[in-house]
Design a protein around this motif. Structure first.
Motif, PDB file in Angstrom:
ATOM      1  N   VAL A 213       0.833  -1.194   0.000  1.00  0.00           N
ATOM      2  CA  VAL A 213       0.000   0.000   0.000  1.00  0.00           C
ATOM      3  C   VAL A 213       0.872   1.250   0.000  1.00  0.00           C
ATOM      4  O   VAL A 213       2.051   1.209   0.333  1.00  0.00           O
ATOM      5  CB  VAL A 213      -0.941   0.045   1.231  1.00  0.00           C
ATOM      6  N   PHE A 214       0.244   2.351  -0.388  1.00  0.00           N
ATOM      7  CA  PHE A 214       0.891   3.653  -0.357  1.00  0.00           C
ATOM      8  C   PHE A 214       0.864   4.159   1.083  1.00  0.00           C
ATOM      9  O   PHE A 214       0.298   3.541   1.974  1.00  0.00           O
ATOM     10  CB  PHE A 214       0.156   4.592  -1.314  1.00  0.00           C
ATOM     11  N   GLU A 215       1.460   5.326   1.325  1.00  0.00           N
ATOM     12  CA  GLU A 215       1.570   5.843   2.696  1.00  0.00           C
ATOM     13  C   GLU A 215       0.228   6.225   3.319  1.00  0.00           C
ATOM     14  O   GLU A 215       0.135   6.417   4.523  1.00  0.00           O
ATOM     15  CB  GLU A 215       2.501   7.056   2.720  1.00  0.00           C
ATOM     16  N   ASP A 216      -0.852   6.304   2.491  1.00  0.00           N
ATOM     17  CA  ASP A 216      -2.181   6.576   3.063  1.00  0.00           C
ATOM     18  C   ASP A 216      -2.916   5.291   3.432  1.00  0.00           C
ATOM     19  O   ASP A 216      -4.079   5.324   3.815  1.00  0.00           O
ATOM     20  CB  ASP A 216      -3.019   7.418   2.101  1.00  0.00           C
ATOM     21  N   ASN A 217      -2.216   4.141   3.308  1.00  0.00           N
ATOM     22  CA  ASN A 217      -2.734   2.815   3.641  1.00  0.00           C
ATOM     23  C   ASN A 217      -3.780   2.309   2.653  1.00  0.00           C
ATOM     24  O   ASN A 217      -4.525   1.381   2.945  1.00  0.00           O
ATOM     25  CB  ASN A 217      -3.309   2.754   5.059  1.00  0.00           C
ATOM     26  N   PHE A 218      -3.859   2.911   1.463  1.00  0.00           N
ATOM     27  CA  PHE A 218      -4.640   2.374   0.362  1.00  0.00           C
ATOM     28  C   PHE A 218      -3.672   1.837  -0.686  1.00  0.00           C
ATOM     29  O   PHE A 218      -2.538   2.302  -0.801  1.00  0.00           O
ATOM     30  CB  PHE A 218      -5.542   3.448  -0.256  1.00  0.00           C
ATOM     31  N   PHE A 219      -4.140   0.891  -1.483  1.00  0.00           N
ATOM     32  CA  PHE A 219      -3.280   0.313  -2.510  1.00  0.00           C
ATOM     33  C   PHE A 219      -2.915   1.360  -3.568  1.00  0.00           C
ATOM     34  O   PHE A 219      -3.608   2.366  -3.739  1.00  0.00           O
ATOM     35  CB  PHE A 219      -3.978  -0.880  -3.168  1.00  0.00           C
ATOM     36  N   TYR A 220      -1.843   1.087  -4.281  1.00  0.00           N
ATOM     37  CA  TYR A 220      -1.402   1.975  -5.354  1.00  0.00           C
ATOM     38  C   TYR A 220      -2.433   1.995  -6.493  1.00  0.00           C
ATOM     39  O   TYR A 220      -3.202   1.054  -6.671  1.00  0.00           O
ATOM     40  CB  TYR A 220      -0.047   1.517  -5.905  1.00  0.00           C
ATOM     41  N   GLU A 221      -2.412   3.078  -7.271  1.00  0.00           N
ATOM     42  CA  GLU A 221      -3.283   3.190  -8.437  1.00  0.00           C
ATOM     43  C   GLU A 221      -2.827   2.231  -9.535  1.00  0.00           C
ATOM     44  O   GLU A 221      -1.642   2.119  -9.823  1.00  0.00           O
ATOM     45  CB  GLU A 221      -3.249   4.608  -9.009  1.00  0.00           C
ATOM     46  N   ASP A 222      -3.777   1.568 -10.163  1.00  0.00           N
ATOM     47  CA  ASP A 222      -3.543   0.790 -11.372  1.00  0.00           C
ATOM     48  C   ASP A 222      -4.653   1.107 -12.372  1.00  0.00           C
ATOM     49  O   ASP A 222      -5.767   1.503 -11.979  1.00  0.00           O
ATOM     50  CB  ASP A 222      -3.535  -0.716 -11.075  1.00  0.00           C
ATOM     51  N   ILE A 223      -4.351   0.908 -13.657  1.00  0.00           N
ATOM     52  CA  ILE A 223      -5.329   1.160 -14.717  1.00  0.00           C
ATOM     53  C   ILE A 223      -6.011  -0.159 -15.073  1.00  0.00           C
ATOM     54  O   ILE A 223      -5.348  -1.185 -15.262  1.00  0.00           O
ATOM     55  CB  ILE A 223      -4.637   1.767 -15.952  1.00  0.00           C
ATOM     56  N   PHE A 224      -7.361  -0.115 -15.161  1.00  0.00           N
ATOM     57  CA  PHE A 224      -8.156  -1.301 -15.474  1.00  0.00           C
ATOM     58  C   PHE A 224      -8.982  -1.063 -16.736  1.00  0.00           C
ATOM     59  O   PHE A 224      -9.254   0.090 -17.111  1.00  0.00           O
ATOM     60  CB  PHE A 224      -9.076  -1.656 -14.307  1.00  0.00           C
ATOM     61  N   ILE A 225      -9.387  -2.152 -17.368  1.00  0.00           N
ATOM     62  CA  ILE A 225     -10.163  -2.070 -18.602  1.00  0.00           C
ATOM     63  C   ILE A 225     -11.353  -3.018 -18.530  1.00  0.00           C
ATOM     64  O   ILE A 225     -11.257  -4.119 -17.981  1.00  0.00           O
ATOM     65  CB  ILE A 225      -9.279  -2.380 -19.834  1.00  0.00           C
ATOM     66  N   TRP A 233     -21.326  -4.440 -19.178  1.00  0.00           N
ATOM     67  CA  TRP A 233     -19.899  -4.354 -18.935  1.00  0.00           C
ATOM     68  C   TRP A 233     -19.418  -5.663 -18.331  1.00  0.00           C
ATOM     69  O   TRP A 233     -20.017  -6.194 -17.402  1.00  0.00           O
ATOM     70  CB  TRP A 233     -19.574  -3.192 -17.995  1.00  0.00           C
ATOM     71  N   GLN A 234     -18.324  -6.168 -18.877  1.00  0.00           N
ATOM     72  CA  GLN A 234     -17.733  -7.408 -18.380  1.00  0.00           C
ATOM     73  C   GLN A 234     -16.780  -7.106 -17.219  1.00  0.00           C
ATOM     74  O   GLN A 234     -16.313  -5.977 -17.067  1.00  0.00           O
ATOM     75  CB  GLN A 234     -17.005  -8.117 -19.513  1.00  0.00           C
ATOM     76  N   PRO A 235     -16.483  -8.095 -16.378  1.00  0.00           N
ATOM     77  CA  PRO A 235     -15.593  -7.855 -15.229  1.00  0.00           C
ATOM     78  C   PRO A 235     -14.284  -7.191 -15.652  1.00  0.00           C
ATOM     79  O   PRO A 235     -13.614  -7.638 -16.589  1.00  0.00           O
ATOM     80  CB  PRO A 235     -15.354  -9.264 -14.677  1.00  0.00           C
ATOM     81  N   ALA A 236     -13.944  -6.112 -14.972  1.00  0.00           N
ATOM     82  CA  ALA A 236     -12.753  -5.335 -15.316  1.00  0.00           C
ATOM     83  C   ALA A 236     -11.490  -6.133 -15.032  1.00  0.00           C
ATOM     84  O   ALA A 236     -11.426  -6.904 -14.074  1.00  0.00           O
ATOM     85  CB  ALA A 236     -12.740  -4.034 -14.535  1.00  0.00           C
ATOM     86  N   GLU A 237     -10.484  -5.906 -15.874  1.00  0.00           N
ATOM     87  CA  GLU A 237      -9.198  -6.570 -15.709  1.00  0.00           C
ATOM     88  C   GLU A 237      -8.079  -5.539 -15.724  1.00  0.00           C
ATOM     89  O   GLU A 237      -8.215  -4.471 -16.333  1.00  0.00           O
ATOM     90  CB  GLU A 237      -8.974  -7.583 -16.841  1.00  0.00           C
ATOM     91  N   ASN A 238      -6.982  -5.866 -15.063  1.00  0.00           N
ATOM     92  CA  ASN A 238      -5.813  -5.000 -15.095  1.00  0.00           C
ATOM     93  C   ASN A 238      -5.325  -4.891 -16.535  1.00  0.00           C
ATOM     94  O   ASN A 238      -5.250  -5.893 -17.250  1.00  0.00           O
ATOM     95  CB  ASN A 238      -4.713  -5.586 -14.205  1.00  0.00           C
ATOM     96  N   ILE A 239      -5.014  -3.678 -16.984  1.00  0.00           N
ATOM     97  CA  ILE A 239      -4.620  -3.471 -18.371  1.00  0.00           C
ATOM     98  C   ILE A 239      -3.251  -4.064 -18.675  1.00  0.00           C
ATOM     99  O   ILE A 239      -2.883  -4.227 -19.835  1.00  0.00           O
ATOM    100  CB  ILE A 239      -4.659  -1.963 -18.733  1.00  0.00           C
ATOM    101  N   GLY A 240      -2.479  -4.403 -17.643  1.00  0.00           N
ATOM    102  CA  GLY A 240      -1.243  -5.138 -17.868  1.00  0.00           C
ATOM    103  C   GLY A 240       0.022  -4.408 -17.487  1.00  0.00           C
ATOM    104  O   GLY A 240       0.044  -3.178 -17.359  1.00  0.00           O
ATOM    105  N   PRO A 241       1.098  -5.148 -17.285  1.00  0.00           N
ATOM    106  CA  PRO A 241       2.360  -4.584 -16.784  1.00  0.00           C
ATOM    107  C   PRO A 241       3.101  -3.691 -17.768  1.00  0.00           C
ATOM    108  O   PRO A 241       4.011  -2.983 -17.360  1.00  0.00           O
ATOM    109  CB  PRO A 241       3.182  -5.834 -16.438  1.00  0.00           C
TER     110      PRO A 241
END
Length: 695
Positions: A213-225, A233-241
């Motif tokens: 997690v980031f210093e605010d105790n929430f996870f880091y931002e990631d982009i999803f599609i 809308w179909q279940p969102a997935e991580n757009i990838g590394p």
């Protein structure tokens, strides 16, 4: 970092309980001080405001006479999502010591403003303004400048006006396929509305690339599609590394053809990068835009590309603008390169901040957010149209309530038809901190709905005084109204009563359409009596709800008949009970996926009402009881009901409710309230979650 913070939190709590044991029943004052010290330690090591506010809140509830605990709880709430909750703590601090902080009146005003209580906010802002005028020589760090309070006063006046004339928007949560119980925001869609890309701070169990997690105790931002199939809308997935890294990654804009995604990078103090869609699930390595877009040492943080691909709009705080962040644009030259950026001008840009530009597919309608134009608080969403003949933008028009709120409303995007938009906001029915919502302008998007809204508002303003006795249905039949096909309005009179005394009481009452999610405005005509005016072509289902501090919330589904030639009057009564030991309430609007302990998106409004109830009644401890019908084996039903009760408790604790106040019990099929012989009037009713007040 997540493990470090969790260990740190556990370490602090172990110290807390150790101090309690050592002290052998510490006094409330001593225990409150320990909570305060825990909050200070949390903020010293992290920026976990949500965890710190829970400690401040515990301190204030343990020792209500602790001025610092109440003030810090209120001041911290103003920095997180649930800003309106600041008011009760700041008011208590002010009553204990009105001189504790110089600008406490201003902060109380803020709490009221975020809670839509504009008249109360204006009262405290004006008191603070008078205090500033009487203390012109004061220069302490707890002084808020006059310009700020004058702006807040303007926002409250604007807010009152906007709420008095609501726009007929249908604002609907896009659902569990996209939203999580954490942060989801900044949606962008392609031209045919088949692909949505957004930013999320959900956990690794839902696709985040970083388990920390980031210093605010929430996870880091990631982009999803997410992609649309069969209209859903179909279940969102991580757009990838290739696009996402182990740290913060967020999207900014989407080209109309869906081939180019613009993303944000911390490089250069905040720059715009782009990545191209190489195949269905493959994106190119992100590349920075040219120096004509990205400035050296300044921030560019949002972008929108015109339908023809030749103009790019973006926000930047570079020197030479009219305020903080301004909106700029760049056009492609003959070589296909982005040319020198230009400020969009003083009609759009103000001394405040402008951000989140979105140029509509018609190439002339610009949506953006601003803190400088006439808004009701924070960023509001505005619309302006470009006149090619005069080479000028029209005066920005506030998009109105309920799209805009007293908090930040930003990053609004439209679909090609101009009738549907998407944005992220915090609403009562939300699943998490921020959810993504679909906005349909004009409700169903047609002219008749706008006429209905206009007539509803007109009739509503002229509504007669509510009657005192409201407990039956009266329908007058006649011919259809000639002015609008839907006919004369239906008047709904709602009486809210104390369940024991049957006396009318004031409460927060809400009427919302089940299908279109449109909230109908209400006005109290007498103490505890509320009037609604509804015009619909067909009989319409609504959710009618009421809540009041010190009472258990109530809601019921009602059907309002179609408008006819003459006015119809419907009367409803909502009874509110005080939480006493043994009092129970069935949470009828919490739904689970079949055979699972997974909430459906329709459940979150009821869950959030439960959170509000527990927060407003800190002395109440409850049992969360899960029940099933008799389909399946007793053992399976027992396990399923326990899992569902656990899921409710998990949600409540995730929202800050002390786990020690909750007990989850699964009863399976043991306690039916009706016969299981029938589905609609039997098994469906027996499949329920309820809470029982234990102490």
């Amino acid at each position: 970092m997540i493990y470090k913070f969790r260990f740190f939190a556990v370490f602090l709590l172990s110290l807390l309980f150790a101090s309690q044991v050592k002290a052998q029943q510490p006094s409330p004052e001593e225990l409150a001080q320990t909570y305060m010290e825990t909050a200070v330690e949390i903020l010293k090591e992290t920026k976990a405001l949500n965890q710190a506010v829970e400690m401040y809140k515990l301190a204030a509830e343990t020792d209500p006479n602790n001025v610092e605990a109440n003030y810090q709880a209120g001041a911290t709430y103003l920095q997180i999502t649930d800003k309106a909750k600041a008011t009760q703590y700041l008011l208590r601090a002010y009553q204990l010591d009105s001189d504790y902080k110089f600008d406490m009146l201003y902060k109380i005003g803020q709490g009221y403003q975020y809670g839509y209580e504009f008249d109360n906010a204006l009262e405290y802002y004006r008191k603070y303004k008078q205090k500033l005028e009487n203390n012109t020589g004061y220069s302490g760090s707890d002084k808020t400048p006059m310009s700020f309070v004058e702006r807040r006063i303007e926002e409250c006046i604007t807010g009152k006006n906007l709420m008095a004339d609501p726009v007929n928007y249908s604002i609907t949560n896009v659902g569990t396929a996209i939203n999580s119980e954490l942060w989801d925001y900044a949606p962008v869609v392609n031209a045919d509305e088949t692909v949505m890309i957004f930013t999320s701070r959900r956990g690794p169990d839902q696709g985040n690339l970083n388990e920390n997690v980031f210093e605010d105790n929430f996870f880091y931002e990631d982009i999803f599609i997410s992609k649309k199939s069969g209209g859903k809308w179909q279940p969102a997935e991580n757009i990838g590394p290739v696009v996402n890294t182990k740290y913060h990654d967020s999207n900014l804009g989407f080209s109309p053809d869906g081939k180019t995604l613009y993303i944000y990078s911390d490089e250069g103090n905040g720059d715009i990068y782009y990545t191209n869609n190489l195949s269905e699930d493959t994106w190119s390595e992100p590349v920075s835009l040219s120096d004509n877009i990205n400035s050296s040492g300044y921030n560019e943080k949002s972008v929108s590309q015109s339908a023809d691909g030749n103009t790019l709009f973006f926000a930047s705080n570079r020197p030479g603008g009219f305020g903080g962040f301004d909106i700029y644009y760049s056009t492609k030259n003959r070589k296909g390169e982005w040319g020198a950026s230009k400020n969009l001008g003083k009609v759009i840009n103000t001394e405040g901040d402008e951000d989140g530009p979105f140029i509509q597919f018609d190439g002339k309608t610009l949506y953006f957010s601003s803190t400088g134009h006439d808004g009701m608080g924070g960023y509001d969403i505005f619309k302006s149209e470009y006149d090619s003949a005069s080479n000028e933008w029209s005066t920005p028009e506030n998009m109105g309530y309920p799209l805009n709120t007293p908090d930040d409303d930003i990053y609004f995007v439209m679909t090609k038809d101009g009738k549907t938009g998407y944005y992220a906001t915090v609403r009562e029915e939300g699943m998490g901190y921020n959810d993504i919502y679909k906005v349909t302008i004009g409700g169903s998007g047609d002219d008749s709905s706008k006429k209905i809204a206009s007539k509803e508002a007109s009739v509503y303003e002229d509504a007669e005084k509510s009657e005192k006795k409201v407990d039956s249905v009266e329908v007058k039949e006649s011919q259809e109204d000639e002015e609008i096909d839907t006919g004369a309005p239906v008047k709904l009179l709602v009486r809210v009563v104390d369940a024991k005394s049957n006396q009318t009481i004031d409460a927060n009452v809400k009427l919302k359409g089940q299908a279109d999610n449109i909230t109908v405005p209400a006005e109290s005509k007498e103490n505890g009596i509320y009037t609604y005016v509804v015009i619909r072509e067909q009989a319409t289902d609504f959710m009618l709800s009421a809540n009041k501090p010190g009472y258990i919330f109530a809601n019921k589904r009602i059907t309002v008949p179609a408008s006819k030639g003459e006015e119809q009057t419907i009367r409803q009564t909502l009874s509110l009970s005080k939480p006493e030991v043994g009092t129970s309430k069935t949470l009828r609007n919490i739904f689970f996926e079949f055979g699972k302990a997974t909430f459906t998106s329709e459940s979150y409004e009821e869950l959030n009402k439960m959170v509000s109830f527990m927060e407003a009644n800190p002395g109440v401890n409850v049992e969360i009881a899960g029940h099933t019908d008799n389909i399946g084996s007793n053992a399976v039903n027992k396990k399923l009901s326990q899992l569902r009760a656990n899921k409710v408790v998990e949600y409540l604790t995730g929202k800050g409710i002390d786990r020690r106040r909750l007990n989850a019990v699964g009863y399976g099929e043991e306690r039916p309230i009706v016969s299981n012989d029938d589905e609609v009037m039997g098994r469906e009713i027996n499949r329920r979650v309820e809470f029982i007040v234990k102490e």
